[in-house]
Design an enzyme around this catalytic site. Sequence first.
Site, PDB file in Angstrom:
ATOM      1  N   CYS A  17       0.855  -1.188   0.000  1.00  0.00           N
ATOM      2  CA  CYS A  17       0.000   0.000   0.000  1.00  0.00           C
ATOM      3  C   CYS A  17       0.886   1.232   0.000  1.00  0.00           C
ATOM      4  CB  CYS A  17      -0.955   0.021   1.202  1.00  0.00           C
ATOM      5  SG  CYS A  17      -0.157   0.397   2.767  1.00  0.00           S
ATOM      6  N   CYS A  20       3.731   1.753   2.545  1.00  0.00           N
ATOM      7  CA  CYS A  20       5.020   1.094   2.270  1.00  0.00           C
ATOM      8  C   CYS A  20       5.921   2.048   1.506  1.00  0.00           C
ATOM      9  CB  CYS A  20       4.810  -0.186   1.469  1.00  0.00           C
ATOM     10  SG  CYS A  20       3.822  -1.450   2.308  1.00  0.00           S
ATOM     11  N   ASP A 424       2.036  34.768 -26.852  1.00  0.00           N
ATOM     12  CA  ASP A 424       2.926  35.428 -27.799  1.00  0.00           C
ATOM     13  C   ASP A 424       2.228  35.370 -29.150  1.00  0.00           C
ATOM     14  OD1 ASP A 424       5.380  36.430 -28.998  1.00  0.00           O
ATOM     15  OD2 ASP A 424       5.648  34.387 -29.744  1.00  0.00           O
ATOM     16  N   ASP A 606       6.902  30.512 -27.976  1.00  0.00           N
ATOM     17  CA  ASP A 606       7.663  29.560 -28.790  1.00  0.00           C
ATOM     18  C   ASP A 606       9.112  29.957 -29.027  1.00  0.00           C
ATOM     19  OD1 ASP A 606       6.989  31.714 -30.577  1.00  0.00           O
ATOM     20  OD2 ASP A 606       7.632  30.388 -32.209  1.00  0.00           O
ATOM     21  N   ASP A 610      10.990  34.288 -25.664  1.00  0.00           N
ATOM     22  CA  ASP A 610       9.888  33.992 -24.751  1.00  0.00           C
ATOM     23  C   ASP A 610      10.342  33.179 -23.539  1.00  0.00           C
ATOM     24  OD1 ASP A 610       7.927  35.209 -26.373  1.00  0.00           O
ATOM     25  OD2 ASP A 610       7.810  33.417 -27.624  1.00  0.00           O
TER      26      ASP A 610
END
Length: 711
Positions: A17, A20, A424, A606, A610
């Site tokens: 679980c 652990c 942009d 892009d 930027d």
Amino acid sequence: MTEVSTIHRVGIEGMDCNNCAIGIKRFLEKKGLQNVDVSFANAEASFEMNNAVTYEEVLEGIENLGYHVIEEPDETTDTVAQPDVAGWSDLEWKLLVCAIFTLPLLLSMFLPFEILHNSAVQMLLCLPVFIIGADHFGSSALKSLKTGVPNMDVLIIMGTTAAFLYSLIGFAFGLGHNYMFWETAATIITLVLTGNVIERRSVRQTGSAIRELSKLQPTVARRIKIDSVTGHESIEEVSTKSIRTGQVFLVNTGDRIPTDGIVVWGSGGANEAMMTGESLLVEKGEGSALIGGSVLEIGSIKMKATKVGKDTALAQIIELVKRAQANQPPIHKLADRISAVFVPVVLLIAIVTFAGGYFYFNIGFKQSILNSIAVLVISCPCAMGLATPTALMAGLGRAAKNGILIKSGTVLETMAKVSTVVFDKTGTLTTGYFTIKSMKSELPDFEFKAILLGLERYSAHPLAKAIVRALEKDHKPLPMFEVREMKGMGIMGKDTDGNTYMAGSYNIADEFTDDNTHNIYVLKNGKLAGWLDMEDELRPDAADAVEYLSKHHIKTLLLSGDHTDKTTQAARKLGITEYYANRLPKEKLDMIEDLSKKGVTAMVGDGINDAPALAKASVGIALSNASQVAIDSADVVLLNSNLHSLGNALGICRHTVLTIKQNLFWAFFYNLLAIPLAAVGLLNPMIAAFAMAFSDVIVIGNSLRLKTKKI
């Protein structure tokens, strides 16, 4: 793709679980390891080493806790469960045996057969179930105690042992049927095992996206060998694990491309949907880039390998998705803190329940012990531990399959709260495929074009690429030296005669002319030599993306370094009412910083210019055709470079966070309601075991809805 730093990753068998996983993480952090992530759902641990301990000592330490370590786990296998392969797992065989012996004990409660009511027969039926339960839950409980974070199995083994020993004492001293809880002990073990089987199968499904991506990696390739004497070509099948850069391979129609590379002969159409989410074929010819794992649907090509193994785009995407799944968002930290102390608190409640019932309320020893056992077995820390990671795996997996790379769980939670999106313009809202509309210069035409070609071939800006694409076929570049790019302004260099040249925005020419309407200005030796006008088109999906944001009450801004007239024209066409033009990278950065202080702000860009704004924004979003710097700076990458994916990404993030909140509410609500009901005797241990066994299944099932629900 983003460069992935070196980390150690190992598979871990034996985690039952999330507690652990928390315990192993604490153990590794105590060893001084950095960036430790342990995933119960993926059955993996990742960490960075330090000088205080060796890698072998780390693995030995995990083994000493009672877990089994698998070095360099294969993503196509699963150390948690294998429900989709032939044969049953050990856990399923344990459940089958327990069910066979438990069924008669349950039937004894309803059927009048005397043999089923015989105490000796009931003990013999319960004994193999208890042995299996003691081995399964006892070993898990012991491992969790070693890590210092007791798990749910501590409660299960204590509850079933109490019922079994109480029944054994009653049988040994002939105290009668009222002291026999054989069916209680057996039923608790069988029901919890049933829940474990369902849970492990379900947890596996939440992480299926990574396995599906991993299975895209082909296992064999056809390598072309050239005889050094005759020059004849021959084909041999080799394992993709043996591929090296520079080797040449043959790929025919229907074949998976074995690794990243370039086409050196032939042509065809490749299906890259596994990377981009787009089903349209991508044309490939000599010099075209190829993505390993994509399918050549049409044609036949020879390709040269450029990246192999962990350096391929697919391998790095898998690694980044796994890292994102391991990076839990802040909303998960509270659940982890509660899970870590949950078991000791429940043990205290069980003791108080027994003592209060027996000594204060005088309900008798039998009812007091039954209430106490019910408290132990109904409590479920696993539901809290699984609430976040299962939803995160399903959400990030769905995003990856749709061509959206979200780099961490923290980013996912932040993106779900985005209130402002800043775009942009050039290359983001527009196609970035420019053409030269017009140009004017006092220099001879061939000289002006040679200067442009000589400078712009060093730039990654979309305008520069378009100029090179338009001029390189018919003109030769002027050789340039000491070329350097000026962020937000342009590019400059020198020729062999010492003449200096600059090409860029109006910022480099503002002292020479008042006309700021042109895209590119060229200076020679500090004097204006000419200018160019470029044409660009809006992306066909840009208007839909802006409309989606508007419908979901997300504010949109246009922030561009381009001229006012072009920025205004683009904003009006898209319905963006707030826009800013002629902004330098520093000005973009300052504006993004101010917006981020007012609310959660996403920046979509892009270009190299930027990158600072992408890094400063609450969430930076880049398209896959962006510059490498922009992709590295971004938190989210739209692999198909399609702005429709922006709305999809926001929707997935919102619904994933909503699912996490639903899961956590259920986990907390269940325990807050169930434990008091068990403590006052309104739930017997068998009903309690049934409720506990399926509480985490409900959480996982809710997470699985993310894979198919409408976003």
